[in-house]
Structure formats: structure tokens, C-alpha cells
Design an enzyme around this catalytic site. Structure first.
Site, PDB file in Angstrom:
ATOM      1  N   HIS A  96      32.437  41.416  38.182  1.00  0.00           N
ATOM      2  CA  HIS A  96      33.807  41.259  37.677  1.00  0.00           C
ATOM      3  C   HIS A  96      34.024  41.908  36.311  1.00  0.00           C
ATOM      4  CE1 HIS A  96      31.821  37.757  35.831  1.00  0.00           C
ATOM      5  NE2 HIS A  96      32.748  37.814  34.891  1.00  0.00           N
ATOM      6  N   ASP A  97      33.008  41.879  35.444  1.00  0.00           N
ATOM      7  CA  ASP A  97      33.192  42.427  34.092  1.00  0.00           C
ATOM      8  C   ASP A  97      32.561  43.810  33.918  1.00  0.00           C
ATOM      9  OD1 ASP A  97      34.848  40.652  32.861  1.00  0.00           O
ATOM     10  OD2 ASP A  97      33.251  39.424  31.979  1.00  0.00           O
ATOM     11  N   LYS A 124      33.618  46.394  31.389  1.00  0.00           N
ATOM     12  CA  LYS A 124      33.344  46.276  29.946  1.00  0.00           C
ATOM     13  C   LYS A 124      32.385  47.363  29.461  1.00  0.00           C
ATOM     14  CE  LYS A 124      34.407  41.411  29.239  1.00  0.00           C
ATOM     15  NZ  LYS A 124      33.872  40.055  29.021  1.00  0.00           N
ATOM     16  N   HIS A 135      39.448  46.298  30.790  1.00  0.00           N
ATOM     17  CA  HIS A 135      38.177  46.254  31.544  1.00  0.00           C
ATOM     18  C   HIS A 135      38.401  45.999  33.035  1.00  0.00           C
ATOM     19  CE1 HIS A 135      38.349  41.792  31.144  1.00  0.00           C
ATOM     20  NE2 HIS A 135      37.468  41.757  32.127  1.00  0.00           N
ATOM     21  N   HIS A 176      40.685  39.868  38.709  1.00  0.00           N
ATOM     22  CA  HIS A 176      39.973  38.631  38.354  1.00  0.00           C
ATOM     23  C   HIS A 176      40.562  37.901  37.151  1.00  0.00           C
ATOM     24  CE1 HIS A 176      37.673  41.139  35.424  1.00  0.00           C
ATOM     25  NE2 HIS A 176      37.408  39.986  34.824  1.00  0.00           N
ATOM     26  N   ASP A 185      34.661  30.924  37.355  1.00  0.00           N
ATOM     27  CA  ASP A 185      34.466  31.539  36.038  1.00  0.00           C
ATOM     28  C   ASP A 185      34.702  30.512  34.929  1.00  0.00           C
ATOM     29  OD1 ASP A 185      33.989  33.707  34.308  1.00  0.00           O
ATOM     30  OD2 ASP A 185      36.146  34.058  34.073  1.00  0.00           O
TER      31      ASP A 185
HETATM   32 FE   LIG Z   1      36.733  39.525  32.721  1.00  0.00          FE
END
Ligand SMILES: [Fe+2]
Length: 397
Positions: A239-240, A243, A268, A292, A321
Site C-alpha cells: 500500500h505504501d 513512498k 504516494h 487505500h 491499517d
Molecule cells: Fe499510505
């Protein structure tokens, strides 16, 4: 004759069985084709028997239907030649028994000229052919050969089909193994992507694995199919990933981000989506990465989607999350309890979170989250959506 049914009274054959030069009289396994001749008239049996044995066939004889059935129980035959009208039972009944029990065994009916309509009827009941008495020896031999060829063709077709089924089964297994290996290499690739992000943003180490496990548990409890869970799990794990594209001075800034920096940070989602959507096995997961950070009431980003516009995987992920964020230490605060996370998630049901996901979440006991968390904390193995999916307990009822 090679054998004689007791009581039939046919004389022994003066001719020893021998295949002729053309190979006629032998089956495909090189043994003489075995023929059962059924007739209540001894001289007819004898004439047929002698003629066929001269052709190299292995002939056995029966004087009535009962003897024929006994012979059929004792031996395997390649062909049955039977009279239609006999004193003890009739050939049609025998035909029906043979056809019912051994549909691939051809039966040739032998009959007098006045029985022609009966002979034709017997063909409707499964007889391969018929011979009208009196018949020439050549006619008998050619009819028998044709019937045996027919049987061989049926057997070859049957064998071919069986071989084909075996080949299909073997190929399917090979394909399954190849898919399994491919699946494994997908997981290794995911791990590498996760490692790359950890190098850049080590603060959330372990978060991706935990949030993936929580997401899978929730998705299972919601009754989502295993195939869809796999996609959702990959989206949760990555999901990240966007970044990676965020400058270090923003990503690692200790204090609060100013509005401009927040704007960059929010990119991101789109960056992650752009990275993954071109990878075939991650293209569906990319949709979850993109959305997300959306909120159920439309207050999220990047597209302010609301309700069911947000993919279900992202709606599930959002709860997972937050669950992990609240129950994990941060540099600026200590981890809080799973009960505190429950309260917070319930408070945001209908605003940040999908109420139907929250409802299912609340039915799952804290023990499951504790169990998953400790399992992942002590986990040295590589990431595997497959392994994690199989370790989740069944959905609550
Ligand atoms: Fe995120």
C-alpha cells in the site's frame, strides 16, 4: 476345436488352430481371437467351428443360452456368434445380456431366411451383424473378420481416450506445479519490493506484514473468495510502495508536515499505483494501492471516492491499517490496546470506515489480532500471501 461345452456333442476338430499368413485370426496382442459359437444344432456348430478354426481362431462352443452365459463368465471373448431360435432360450435374450454387460463385445446373429425381420430387429437391439442360413464359408469368414475389426477399432478408440485422459491429468499437474512456482516467485518479488521500502522508511518495519495479515483475516471473515483475497493481500502489502518516490526530507521529517509537504506526501497513492499497474500480476492490486487512503464518507484522497466507489479491498484495508497503527509504538507515543483500537474504529464507522466492514471486525475477538501480531513478530520466513492466508483461522459465525 480348442474346447467343447459339455453335452453339446460336437466332434473334435481335425484341424489345429493356426493363424493364416495375413495375421487374420489373431488379436492385436497376438493371441488368436476367441469366438463363442452358440447353436443348438450340432452340425451347424461343427461347420462354423471347423471353418473358423481353420482361419486360426480360438473357438469355443455352446449348445444353448445357459451354456453360453457360463462360458462368458469363465472366459473373455472377442466375438459371439449365436443362433436366434434355439430350443433352450433364444439368441435375442442372450444378445441383450451380452450387450448389457459387455457393450464392446460384438454379437453376430445366425438365422434362417424366414427370420429376416427378427434378424433386423436384433440389429436394433445391439447386434453387430447377422448371417442368413444357409451361408457360404467365405461369407462367414468375412463377416467374422469385419466384426473383429470393429471390436478392435472400438478398443483402440477406448484405449486412446484413456491415454488421452492420462496425458491431460499429467499435463494439468505439471501446469499446477508451474503455477505454484510462479506464485512463489511473485511472493519473492513482493518481498524485494517491501525490503526496498523498508530501507527508505524503516519506521513502519513490520507494519506491512501485520496489516496484510489483518486484512486477510477480515476479508475471510467477510466471505471474500480466496482468489480475490490474494489480490487484496498484495495491495495491502504494497500500500505504501509509492513512498519510494517521496523525497527523504519529507518522508523522514521528524515534526509535522506543512501543507505543501503534506501535498507531496499524499502523492504516494498515485505514485504507487503508477509503479504497479504495469506489472501484470499486480495490476489489480494497484487499484487498492491507489485508493487505500480514501474514506467511506468521501473525505479521503486522492479522488475523494465514497461508499462502494472505493474497492472493497481498500475499505477492508482501512480498518486493518488503523488497527495496526493504534496498537503499534510510534516515536511520539506508546502503542495502545486492541480494545482502544476497537473503540476508535467503531467511532469512525460510517465516516472513515465502511460500517459493514466494522460490523464484521467487531465480531472478531482480540485474541486473533494478538495471535497474528506475535506470529508476524517472530516470523523469519519470507512474505507469502499463500502462507498467511492458510494460517488464518476460519471466519466467525
Ligand atoms: Fe499510505
Amino acid at each position: 476345436m480348442s474346447s467343447n461345452i459339455a453335452g453339446v456333442g460336437a466332434p473334435p476338430s481335425p484341424v489345429k488352430p493356426r493363424p493364416d499368413a495375413s495375421g487374420r485370426g489373431t488379436s492385436r496382442h497376438q493371441r488368436p481371437a476367441r469366438i463363442l459359437v452358440v447353436d443348438d444344432e450340432a452340425h451347424v456348430r461343427s461347420m462354423i467351428g471347423v471353418t473358423l478354426e481353420r482361419q486360426g481362431y480360438d473357438v469355443q462352443m455352446a449348445g444353448c443360452g445357459r451354456e453360453a452365459l457360463e462360458a462368458l463368465e469363465r472366459n473373455a471373448f472377442d466375438l459371439v456368434l449365436t443362433d436366434i431360435v434355439m430350443q433352450d432360450g433364444n439368441g435375442i435374450a442372450l444378445l441383450e445380456r451380452v450387450h448389457g454387460q459387455q457393450p464392446q463385445l460384438p454379437v453376430v446373429m445366425v438365422t434362417a431366411i424366414h427370420d429376416i425381420s427378427v434378424a433386423i430387429d436384433s440389429m436394433r437391439r445391439g447386434a453387430y451383424d447377422y448371417l442368413l442360413k444357409p451361408f457360404e464359408r467365405e461369407h462367414l469368414v468375412s463377416t467374422v473378420q469385419r466384426a473383429l475389426d470393429h471390436r478392435q477399432a472400438l478398443q483402440e478408440s477406448h484405449n486412446y481416450q484413456q491415454n488421452l485422459e492420462q496425458v491431460v491429468r499429467a499435463r494439468t499437474e505439471m501446469l499446477r506445479q508451474a503455477m505454484e512456482e510462479l506464485e512463489h516467485s511473485y511472493d519473492v518479488t513482493l518481498e524485494a519490493l517491501g525490503d526496498a521500502l523498508d530501507l527508505k522508511d524503516s519506521e513502519t518495519e513490520g507494519h506491512s506484514k501485520r496489516v496484510t495479515a489483518y486484512t486477510i483475516a477480515l476479508a475471510r471473515a467477510m466471505g471474500i473468495s480466496p482468489a480475490e483475497i490474494k489480490v487484496i493481500a498484495r495491495g495491502a502489502f504494497l500500500h505504501d510502495i509509492g513512498k519510494m518516490a517521496i523525497p527523504d526530507e519529507i518522508l523522514r521529517k521528524p515534526g509535522t508536515l506543512n501543507p505543501d509537504e503534506q501535498e507531496v506526501m499524499r502523492e504516494h497513492c498515485t505514485r504507487g499505483y503508477q509503479m504497479l499497474r504495469k506489472i501484470p500480476f499486480l495490476s489489480e492490486a494497484a487499484e487498492i494501492v491507489y485508493s487505500h487512503q480514501e474514506h467511506y464518507d468521501g473525505s479521503g484522497y486522492p479522488s475523494a471516492l465514497r461508499g462502494r466507489e472505493i474497492p472493497v479491498g481498500s475499505r477492508i484495508f482501512a480498518v486493518a491499517d488503523t488497527l495496526d497503527a493504534i496498537t503499534s509504538d510510534r516515536p511520539y507515543r506508546r502503542a495502545r490496546s486492541f480494545d482502544a483500537a476497537r473503540e476508535e474504529i467503531l467511532r469512525c464507522s460510517g465516516t472513515q470506515f465502511d460500517p459493514s466492514v466494522v460490523e464484521i471486525f467487531l465480531k472478531i475477538p482480540n485474541e486473533l489480532w494478538h495471535e497474528l501480531r506475535s506470529e508476524i513478530t517472530g516470523q523469519n520466513t519470507r512474505f507469502s500471501t499463500f502462507d498467511i492466508a492458510s494460517s488464518i483461522p476460519p471466519r466467525p459465525h
